[in-house]
Motif scaffolding. Structure first.
Motif, PDB file in Angstrom:
ATOM      1  N   ALA A 152      25.594  61.545  36.997  1.00 52.73           N
ATOM      2  CA  ALA A 152      25.871  60.293  37.707  1.00 52.73           C
ATOM      3  C   ALA A 152      24.803  59.251  37.373  1.00 52.73           C
ATOM      4  O   ALA A 152      25.106  58.078  37.131  1.00 52.73           O
ATOM      5  CB  ALA A 152      25.927  60.536  39.207  1.00 52.73           C
ATOM      6  N   ALA A 153      23.537  59.691  37.349  1.00 50.43           N
ATOM      7  CA  ALA A 153      22.445  58.793  36.977  1.00 50.43           C
ATOM      8  C   ALA A 153      22.597  58.335  35.530  1.00 50.43           C
ATOM      9  O   ALA A 153      22.386  57.158  35.205  1.00 50.43           O
ATOM     10  CB  ALA A 153      21.100  59.487  37.177  1.00 50.43           C
ATOM     11  N   ALA A 258      27.027  63.538  29.615  1.00 50.36           N
ATOM     12  CA  ALA A 258      27.950  64.643  29.350  1.00 50.36           C
ATOM     13  C   ALA A 258      27.261  65.994  29.508  1.00 50.36           C
ATOM     14  O   ALA A 258      27.820  66.934  30.090  1.00 50.36           O
ATOM     15  CB  ALA A 258      28.533  64.499  27.943  1.00 50.36           C
ATOM     16  N   ALA A 259      26.018  66.090  29.004  1.00 53.45           N
ATOM     17  CA  ALA A 259      25.272  67.351  29.065  1.00 53.45           C
ATOM     18  C   ALA A 259      25.006  67.767  30.508  1.00 53.45           C
ATOM     19  O   ALA A 259      25.219  68.922  30.890  1.00 53.45           O
ATOM     20  CB  ALA A 259      23.958  67.217  28.304  1.00 53.45           C
ATOM     21  N   SER A 264      25.834  70.763  35.550  1.00 49.24           N
ATOM     22  CA  SER A 264      26.109  70.753  36.991  1.00 49.24           C
ATOM     23  C   SER A 264      26.994  71.910  37.439  1.00 49.24           C
ATOM     24  O   SER A 264      27.057  72.234  38.626  1.00 49.24           O
ATOM     25  CB  SER A 264      26.759  69.418  37.389  1.00 49.24           C
ATOM     26  OG  SER A 264      28.052  69.297  36.824  1.00 49.24           O
ATOM     27  N   LEU A 265      27.666  72.553  36.496  1.00 49.77           N
ATOM     28  CA  LEU A 265      28.510  73.704  36.832  1.00 49.77           C
ATOM     29  C   LEU A 265      27.700  74.997  36.981  1.00 49.77           C
ATOM     30  O   LEU A 265      28.250  76.035  37.365  1.00 49.77           O
ATOM     31  CB  LEU A 265      29.577  73.897  35.747  1.00 49.77           C
ATOM     32  CG  LEU A 265      30.537  72.726  35.502  1.00 49.77           C
ATOM     33  CD1 LEU A 265      31.399  73.010  34.290  1.00 49.77           C
ATOM     34  CD2 LEU A 265      31.397  72.476  36.730  1.00 49.77           C
ATOM     35  N   ILE A 309      22.340  70.548  20.423  1.00 51.07           N
ATOM     36  CA  ILE A 309      22.621  70.087  21.785  1.00 51.07           C
ATOM     37  C   ILE A 309      23.293  71.194  22.590  1.00 51.07           C
ATOM     38  O   ILE A 309      22.949  71.438  23.753  1.00 51.07           O
ATOM     39  CB  ILE A 309      23.514  68.824  21.752  1.00 51.07           C
ATOM     40  CG1 ILE A 309      22.734  67.643  21.154  1.00 51.07           C
ATOM     41  CG2 ILE A 309      24.007  68.474  23.160  1.00 51.07           C
ATOM     42  CD1 ILE A 309      23.586  66.439  20.854  1.00 51.07           C
ATOM     43  N   VAL A 310      24.251  71.878  21.975  1.00 49.54           N
ATOM     44  CA  VAL A 310      24.953  72.974  22.657  1.00 49.54           C
ATOM     45  C   VAL A 310      23.970  74.056  23.096  1.00 49.54           C
ATOM     46  O   VAL A 310      23.998  74.517  24.248  1.00 49.54           O
ATOM     47  CB  VAL A 310      26.043  73.583  21.742  1.00 49.54           C
ATOM     48  CG1 VAL A 310      26.588  74.882  22.355  1.00 49.54           C
ATOM     49  CG2 VAL A 310      27.173  72.593  21.516  1.00 49.54           C
ATOM     50  N   PHE A 311      23.060  74.425  22.194  1.00 49.51           N
ATOM     51  CA  PHE A 311      22.132  75.521  22.506  1.00 49.51           C
ATOM     52  C   PHE A 311      21.112  75.126  23.569  1.00 49.51           C
ATOM     53  O   PHE A 311      20.763  75.941  24.429  1.00 49.51           O
ATOM     54  CB  PHE A 311      21.441  75.998  21.224  1.00 49.51           C
ATOM     55  CG  PHE A 311      22.348  76.732  20.282  1.00 49.51           C
ATOM     56  CD1 PHE A 311      23.278  77.641  20.759  1.00 49.51           C
ATOM     57  CD2 PHE A 311      22.283  76.504  18.913  1.00 49.51           C
ATOM     58  CE1 PHE A 311      24.129  78.319  19.896  1.00 49.51           C
ATOM     59  CE2 PHE A 311      23.128  77.176  18.038  1.00 49.51           C
ATOM     60  CZ  PHE A 311      24.052  78.092  18.528  1.00 49.51           C
ATOM     61  N   ILE A 312      20.621  73.885  23.509  1.00 51.17           N
ATOM     62  CA  ILE A 312      19.628  73.508  24.522  1.00 51.17           C
ATOM     63  C   ILE A 312      20.284  73.365  25.892  1.00 51.17           C
ATOM     64  O   ILE A 312      19.681  73.673  26.929  1.00 51.17           O
ATOM     65  CB  ILE A 312      18.870  72.218  24.128  1.00 51.17           C
ATOM     66  CG1 ILE A 312      17.587  72.099  24.979  1.00 51.17           C
ATOM     67  CG2 ILE A 312      19.739  70.970  24.298  1.00 51.17           C
ATOM     68  CD1 ILE A 312      16.632  71.028  24.496  1.00 51.17           C
TER      69      ILE A 312
END
Length: 405
Positions: A152-153, A258-259, A264-265, A309-312
């Motif tokens: 959100a931020a 997006a990340a 958040s899940l 990005i996926v791995f971090i």
């Protein structure tokens, strides 16, 4: 399936806490989200890192103080006043930072103190007014809301100038301050929220000794390790994307949004895994820290931006899953001690003091040792997490039984 009265009350209480905590975490994440914008306008990484670190110190000390106060004062007052005070100082920071940077740093730090008035009393009021299974689910709810505050931020930072992001965040804090005060008052009159009805295991200072039976030392290390990733690593993620992976400021803000939306899940996934493992918190911690080690290693070796990005993200989610075991499972389980707020505040104090120290180190490390080596440092912290998650008590018990035989 029709919900029981207790389940309905727990849902309403959890929903209120989740929405309030969502406003808190928008405020907490905006500095990290707007850091690329502020850097382009002349603010240095060192200055922003110092602001963040001072904030963490005030937040950490505030957790220690307000956690203890939260065991004595009604949650209605603690939470609403914390939200109101944070809204005022948050807005003050954005208005004076270009005039008096030193005073602005103090204003932002005081925001941390006010926000530290929320979590301990919130955990206490939920744990003491719901069954444990409902307390865990409520904790997942506001933990989810806290993680959802990051995207959100980031979303606000993608569309608004950084000063406007602070203004919107403060407005949300003001609104939630009024809402939580009114609804908690209604809950108290309806008997949904009661105070002082829990019979504790021990009286007075002896309650602190009881915490050792509840493995407070082990979970203190969990708080420290996950606090570094949960706060500092996520804080520097937009800057990592811009400097290390060479994305533009706008792209970095969008990717961060997006990340963090995916991150958040984490709480929901973590509790799902915990329940599938037979509610074995130690096994869950071992699995989660081990996964974090693997994904940080992959982040270090894989340079392709998309996969990096996926791995971090997966590394952060794994560490945050261990954090969820602490805040969503362990803290609510301390209801019988009578000092849920104090214990939660103490653990949060450790978490954010570690984050404060790490934030100062990371701000300089990024330019001295490089982002790649910094990833190895984060990985090393997760290795320590694996070690403390090993079932030493079970091994010791088995060895003891063999010697007896």
């Amino acid at each position: 399936m029709k919900l029981s009265r207790n389940a309905k009350n727990a849902f309403m209480l959890g929903a209120l806490c989740s929405v309030a905590y969502f406003a808190v975490y928008i405020a907490r994440n905006i500095l990290g989200a707007v850091t690329p914008q502020m850097i382009t306008q002349g603010y240095t990484e060192e200055y922003i890192g110092s602001i963040s670190s001072l904030y963490f110190v005030f937040y950490a000390v505030g957790q220690l103080i307000n956690g203890a106060i939260g065991d004595k004062i009604k949650a209605r007052w603690m939470i609403s006043m914390g939200l109101l005070g944070a809204g005022i100082t948050n807005l003050t920071f954005s208005l004076i930072v270009h005039i008096t940077p030193a005073a602005a740093m103090i204003a932002y730090a005081v925001t941390g103190f006010f926000l530290s008035m929320i979590y301990g009393p919130m955990t206490k009021v939920v744990s003491e007014n719901t069954e444990h299974i409902h307390a865990v689910r409520c904790s997942v709810g506001y933990t989810f809301a806290s993680l959802f505050g990051s995207p959100a931020a980031g979303l606000l930072a993608s569309f608004l100038a950084w000063q406007s992001v602070f203004a919107v965040s403060s407005a949300a804090l003001f609104g939630m301050s009024a809402i939580t005060f009114i609804i908690f008052l209604v809950f108290e009159k309806r008997g949904i929220v009661k105070y002082g009805q829990i019979k504790t295991e021990k009286k007075g200072a002896q309650n602190v000794k009881v915490l050792f039976k509840h493995h407070i030392v082990k979970f203190s290390f969990v708080a420290i390790l996950t606090g570094v990733v949960r706060t500092s690593v996520v804080f520097w993620l937009p800057t990592y994307l811009a400097q290390h992976l060479k994305f533009s400021d706008t792209e970095a803000a969008s990717i961060f949004t997006a990340a963090t939306l995916i991150i958040s899940l984490t709480a929901i996934i973590a509790v799902f895994v915990y329940e599938r493992l037979g509610h074995n918190v130690n096994l869950a911690l071992l699995l989660m820290f081990s996964s974090a080690v693997i994904f940080f290693v992959l982040t270090y070796f894989v340079s392709l931006p998309i996969l990096n990005i996926v791995f971090i993200i997966l590394a952060i989610m794994s560490s945050n899953s261990a954090s969820s075991m602490l805040w969503s499972v362990y803290c609510p389980s301390l209801k019988s001690t009578g000092i849920v707020s104090s214990a939660t505040g103490f653990l949060d104090f450790l978490s954010y003091m570690a984050a404060a120290a790490a934030n100062l180190v990371f701000a300089n490390a990024a330019t001295t040792i490089g982002w790649g080596n910094l990833i190895l440092v984060w990985m090393g912290l997760m290795v320590v997490g694996v070690i403390i998650s090993l079932p030493f008590d079970s091994i010791k018990a088995k060895l003891g039984s063999k010697q007896t035989e």
